[in-house]
Design an enzyme around this catalytic site. Structure first.
Site, short mmCIF file in Angstrom:
data_model
loop_
_atom_site.label_atom_id
_atom_site.label_comp_id
_atom_site.label_asym_id
_atom_site.label_seq_id
_atom_site.Cartn_x
_atom_site.Cartn_y
_atom_site.Cartn_z
N LYS A 49 -48.28 14.75 -45.46
CA LYS A 49 -47.06 14.30 -44.79
C LYS A 49 -47.02 14.80 -43.35
O LYS A 49 -47.77 15.68 -42.95
CB LYS A 49 -45.83 14.77 -45.56
CG LYS A 49 -45.74 14.22 -46.99
CD LYS A 49 -45.74 12.69 -46.98
CE LYS A 49 -45.53 12.09 -48.37
NZ LYS A 49 -46.71 12.23 -49.24
N ASN A 50 -46.11 14.24 -42.55
CA ASN A 50 -46.07 14.58 -41.12
C ASN A 50 -45.84 16.07 -40.89
O ASN A 50 -46.35 16.64 -39.94
CB ASN A 50 -44.99 13.76 -40.42
CG ASN A 50 -45.37 12.29 -40.31
OD1 ASN A 50 -46.20 11.80 -41.07
ND2 ASN A 50 -44.77 11.59 -39.37
#
Length: 378
Positions: free
Chosen positions: A186-187
């Site tokens: 994920k970011n």
């Protein structure tokens, strides 16, 4: 001699030395399970999301299951979601004893088609789980209008959408129950982990019980269990990583948007017409660009597996997100079959995820585009 190119993965976390040191401090502290770092991370998340109540967990899957339980969803209820997502999105519906109902996706946004979603509502429908695929939000105005009209709860699967927004408002800063993931690709990440955004203290207290065996405490030795919970708490080691990552989320999103713009510039205006492939929606206002995905041409010069293998030979990693959930054996056994959701089936067969991560450069993008164009031109 030209130096050999290193392998370019499709995703890679970026964790700085200060964050690594902070995890070491937690290990040395003697308190490594849920403690002050978790509380600090929840407070930071709450501030980022406009003051809403936030509770953290050990995954972005249990957050959705617990959200459904908080919403009172259970046996006899139906929950509508998309067939294009990680299978957890539908599995949590089964976990609470409810029935998953799929609605096909929009061929352009690849998010759930809200017209088809509304058409799928029955008297048994209790909730909706929309997915902000690749960080591109669904139409939030329309989504919540449908939910209000039919008196449905919404559990947003925003696993990929931290840093995304809708009309200038951050995803998670408004709406009903909102689930984020901090899994490794994920970011921002905590290694694994997730959080749930809640509406009030009663829901927050329920979430706390569900994440730790249903336990509630009072005084020094008062303890009770009045519901069946699980073991879903985040550790201080994970929270220490999150505390180092979250302050950079807007910076990370901005860099990803710049990379996405460069992808579009490099592919050029004629790429789709020349190859039959499809680029994602060119949204640089709302999307955090968690993923950059193309749809390969149907009956094109290469199958997806061959395309991915050829990219790997060029030392470029790819992925696909996602296979249609309704065609997995677990869901076929519940009556789902080919042809029920044709858009999802086509996109699920042809989608490819190209590299997109914070430490990527413009030169990396150019390398990827050159490889894609050469393979699709054959």
């Amino acid at each position: 001699m030209t130096p050999a190119l290193s392998f370019l993965p499709f995703s890679k976390p970026s964790i700085d030395e200060a964050t690594i040191a902070a995890v070491g401090d937690v290990l040395r502290s003697g308190w490594i399970t849920s403690g002050p770092k978790v509380q600090a991370f929840e407070a930071m998340l709450s501030e980022y999301l406009g003051g809403r109540l936030v509770r953290t967990f050990n995954s972005g899957t249990c957050t959705m299951e617990i959200a459904l339980r908080i919403a009172g969803v259970g046996p006899g209820d139906e929950v509508i979601t998309t067939p294009i997502s990680w299978v957890a999105t539908a599995n949590v519906i089964l976990e609470v004893g409810a029935t998953p109902v799929f609605a096909d996706i929009d061929p352009v946004t690849r998010n759930i088609d809200l017209d088809k979603l509304e058409a799928a509502i029955t008297p048994k429908t209790r909730a909706i789980i929309p997915v902000h695929l690749s960080g591109l939000p669904v139409n939030m105005d329309r989504l919540y209008a449908i939910a209000a009209k039919h008196k449905l709860r919404v559990v947003e699967d925003a696993a990929q959408a931290l840093g995304s927004s809708w009309k200038g408002k951050r995803i998670g800063s408004f709406g009903d129950l909102v689930s984020f993931s901090f899994q490794a690709n994920k970011n921002i990440t905590t290694g694994e982990g997730g959080c749930l955004v809640l509406n009030n203290l009663d829901e927050a207290r329920l979430a706390e019980k569900y994440r730790l065996q249903g336990v509630s405490r009072s005084g020094l030795d008062g303890i009770d269990v009045d519901l069946l919970g699980g073991k879903y708490n985040m550790t201080d080691m994970m929270a220490a990583i999150g505390l180092g990552q979250l302050p950079k989320v807007d910076q990370i999103s901005a860099h990803r948007r710049a990379l996405a713009r460069h992808y579009f510039e490099q592919f050029g205006a004629g790429f789709e017409a020349a190859t039959g492939a499809q680029l994602p929606v060119a949204d640089f206002e709302n999307t955090n660009w968690h993923l950059f995905q193309i749809i390969l041409p149907d009956n094109g010069p290469t199958t997806r597996a061959d395309f991915m293998a050829a990219m790997a030979e060029l030392k470029i990693g790819t992925g696909f997100h996602y296979a249609p959930i309704h065609l997995f054996s677990l869901y076929r056994a519940r009556g789902f079959k080919e042809g029920m959701f044709p858009v999802a089936e086509t996109i699920g067969r042809l989608t490819v995820t190209l590299p997109m991560f914070y430490s990527m450069t413009g030169a990396d993008v150019e390398r990827v585009v050159k490889a894609v164009q050469s393979l699709l031109a054959k």
